[in-house]
Design a protein around this motif. Sequence first.
Motif, PDB file in Angstrom:
ATOM      1  N   SER A 206     -15.779   5.561   5.052  1.00 16.40           N
ATOM      2  CA  SER A 206     -15.351   4.729   3.923  1.00 16.40           C
ATOM      3  C   SER A 206     -15.105   5.682   2.754  1.00 16.40           C
ATOM      4  N   ALA A 207     -13.888   5.696   2.272  1.00 10.97           N
ATOM      5  CA  ALA A 207     -13.538   6.651   1.214  1.00 10.97           C
ATOM      6  C   ALA A 207     -12.381   6.098   0.399  1.00 10.97           C
ATOM      7  N   LYS A 208     -12.096   6.781  -0.700  1.00 12.22           N
ATOM      8  CA  LYS A 208     -10.949   6.463  -1.531  1.00 12.22           C
ATOM      9  C   LYS A 208      -9.842   7.468  -1.245  1.00 12.22           C
TER      10      LYS A 208
ATOM     11  N   LEU B 291      -6.771   3.923  -3.043  1.00 10.79           N
ATOM     12  CA  LEU B 291      -6.930   2.808  -2.110  1.00 10.79           C
ATOM     13  C   LEU B 291      -8.184   2.998  -1.276  1.00 10.79           C
ATOM     14  N   ASP B 292      -8.780   1.901  -0.851  1.00 13.70           N
ATOM     15  CA  ASP B 292      -9.961   1.958  -0.002  1.00 13.70           C
ATOM     16  C   ASP B 292      -9.546   2.252   1.437  1.00 13.70           C
ATOM     17  N   LEU B 293     -10.129   3.299   1.986  1.00 10.49           N
ATOM     18  CA  LEU B 293      -9.900   3.654   3.389  1.00 10.49           C
ATOM     19  C   LEU B 293     -11.159   3.364   4.180  1.00 10.49           C
ATOM     20  N   GLN B 294     -11.003   2.648   5.282  1.00 10.32           N
ATOM     21  CA  GLN B 294     -12.099   2.410   6.211  1.00 10.32           C
ATOM     22  C   GLN B 294     -11.601   2.700   7.614  1.00 10.32           C
TER      23      GLN B 294
ATOM     24  N   LEU C 121      -5.999   1.261   5.266  1.00 14.14           N
ATOM     25  CA  LEU C 121      -5.875   1.974   3.996  1.00 14.14           C
ATOM     26  C   LEU C 121      -5.215   0.995   3.044  1.00 14.14           C
ATOM     27  N   GLY C 122      -6.018   0.466   2.114  1.00 12.87           N
ATOM     28  CA  GLY C 122      -5.523  -0.651   1.303  1.00 12.87           C
ATOM     29  C   GLY C 122      -5.335  -1.838   2.222  1.00 12.87           C
ATOM     30  N   THR C 123      -4.110  -2.330   2.337  1.00 17.41           N
ATOM     31  CA  THR C 123      -3.808  -3.433   3.257  1.00 17.41           C
ATOM     32  C   THR C 123      -2.994  -2.962   4.457  1.00 17.41           C
TER      33      THR C 123
ATOM     34  N   SER D 125       0.796  -1.224   0.000  1.00 14.76           N
ATOM     35  CA  SER D 125       0.000   0.000   0.000  1.00 14.76           C
ATOM     36  C   SER D 125       0.826   1.270   0.000  1.00 14.76           C
TER      37      SER D 125
END
Length: 696
Positions: free
Chosen positions: A387-389, A393-396, A410-412, A335
């Motif tokens: 939850s956003a980009k 990368l996907d951020l949670q 964030l990602g992995t 990431s």
Amino acid sequence: MLLFQRTPAAQVLLPEVNLISTLASSGSLRTAITVVAGLGAYDRVAGATTLVQLAPSRGASTVTGRVGGDLTAIFQITGTPTPPLGWELESGEVPGMELTYNSGEGIAALVGKPLESGTFPIRLVATHGPDRFGRNFTVSITGQAGVSITVQPTSRTVAFGQSVTLAIQASGSEALSYQWYEGVSGDESLPVGGDENTFTTPALETTTNYWVRVSSDLATVNSRTAQITVQPAPPEVVDAVFPAATVGATYSHTVTAVGEPSRFTLTGLPRGLRADAVTGRISGRPEVSGVFQVQVRAARGGSSSPPVSFPLVVKALSQGLVGTFGGLIQRDAASNRGLGGFVSLTTTSNGSYTLRASTTSSSGAARAGAVAYSVKGRLEAAAPQISAKVGGLDLQLSLNAETGEMTGVLGTAGVNGWRARYHATFRPAESLAGYYSAALRLADVGDHGVVTLPQGTGFLTMIVGSNGGLTVLGRTADGQAFSSAAFLGSQGQFWLYTGLYRGGGSLQGEMNLTEEPQVPFFGNVIRGDLTWRKPAVNELAYPGGFGPVNVEVEGAYLAPASRGHVVLGLPETGVVSLHFSEGEIHTSLTNPDLDVVWAETRKFLLPPALENAGRVSLNLNPATGALSGQFSLVDGTFTRNKVAFKGQVIRGSDGDLRAEGSFLLPQLPTAGQAANRTAILSGRVELIQVRGEPAR
């Protein structure tokens, strides 16, 4: 336009008489035959196509009659090549009379018993395919002797359950009486009302017809039918409990009604929610808390239900979710190329948030530095609230309202952080504010003495404000200056993240600032763990790179944050020892170690030149605790002149160790090696108290 053509009289009369015989009464028939026969050779007169009245008023544009009397108005068209195929009333009508004709004949008749008095303009049209020829006529109908209706009852449309008052105006030579009926004109089966020229209906729920008969001793006249069209019954809003909402959280609820509503009207919704007028669905994210009285109406056609009020409770966002959060993005090869990063998050009481992140793109160039990202949005009702980009990368992120923790990915790469605890006005960090310093040392014993790793001591200084915010300035053991900013969490935790080596490396980790209540300020200490990574670079100092290696942090309070103070941890007045180690300094023929005197003037007194083999210069700033100086090494004909060192006063667990830092030492050249191309290694410098009482 129909074409003119003369037609022999014999070809016209016979079909006209046949038509009249099928349409008219016997009396009318005799009149019509006489009229037609009397036309003589009218069609031999030159002229255009003509449409005329034959009876009862030959050649006139007005037809006269009386209410209730038999009336046959006969019309003929001449001057056409062929008889018309059809006839029609293009406009106008006479109540009680209808148009009749035989297709293909030049005669049409308006036949019946007029029901109403008055003047009725009509337009009669003869048609043959696309050809049309018409003429305007006026039908004047007078009332029966002694009775005439001047104003008819009026049809209208009313709402469901509404009553209406009908009225008629009539005149006559004798006294008039009135009888109202429900139904179409002439239907006497349902008499209603009294002997009045007005009638008020009951509350109507279905479309209903009414008419009135006006009578005198001489005559009786029926009015036209007044149709009262009743709109459908209004829908009925179904009582229901609105589910509670939370500020910032997605909300959805649909109001319902029986009676096939076509639209809804909702008022009183809190800001952030909206209603669909067709479906009655409430949706959105409420921005304010409170109890809101929402009024709902349902409508169908022109009918609307009375308003029904429902309470909608919007709960405030938990205070534990409102504020400032921050923390670290863990090192992750996939990431962020193993360089980590940090996030800071600000949330508001209406559920909105602003997130900033600094991290290295996984798809960027190998030496590309950290990139700053910014994202805005609204918190979800449940974890993960965000939850956003970010950088593709996907951020949670999940926020714990009870503990103030922030966790996610964030990602992995894992993300760990916390909520800021302090506020300058409402919760100031009074007992933690101040100026601090800390040493950065290699944490793992196995890394000590390894020449491929910097062996000097890095250091940092930190200013903590009353709002719990802090700024950090520092220097790594290989001479990289850095800065960072963060804030204190509920346990005194704070993070450090800084990019190094033009974006190819980084230093990051978590530290804690704790206090000893029994020793205000003086007992405040810093402890923590960092990781340090350098990429392979084309330079003389550690070109192969390293890490991430573990770094331990140790430090303490030095002074108030404001200027003009003397820091704690300075040496006692007396002798202190300046000691250099690592960096292969032991291979030199010159030993720069030196005992010096720390005078009451807060300045060093150096020994004579003969006792200062390394030609050491030394300075210690009493206001900041910054240590600086230089030394020289002579090895035969090769001199390493004015090697700089930097350090910082550190109040650590070893009370005699007053300051420490690092130097960067060019190595002795090997055979055939240029002096300016030798490796550069990091060594450690220490200032140790050897006389007097331990520093306060």
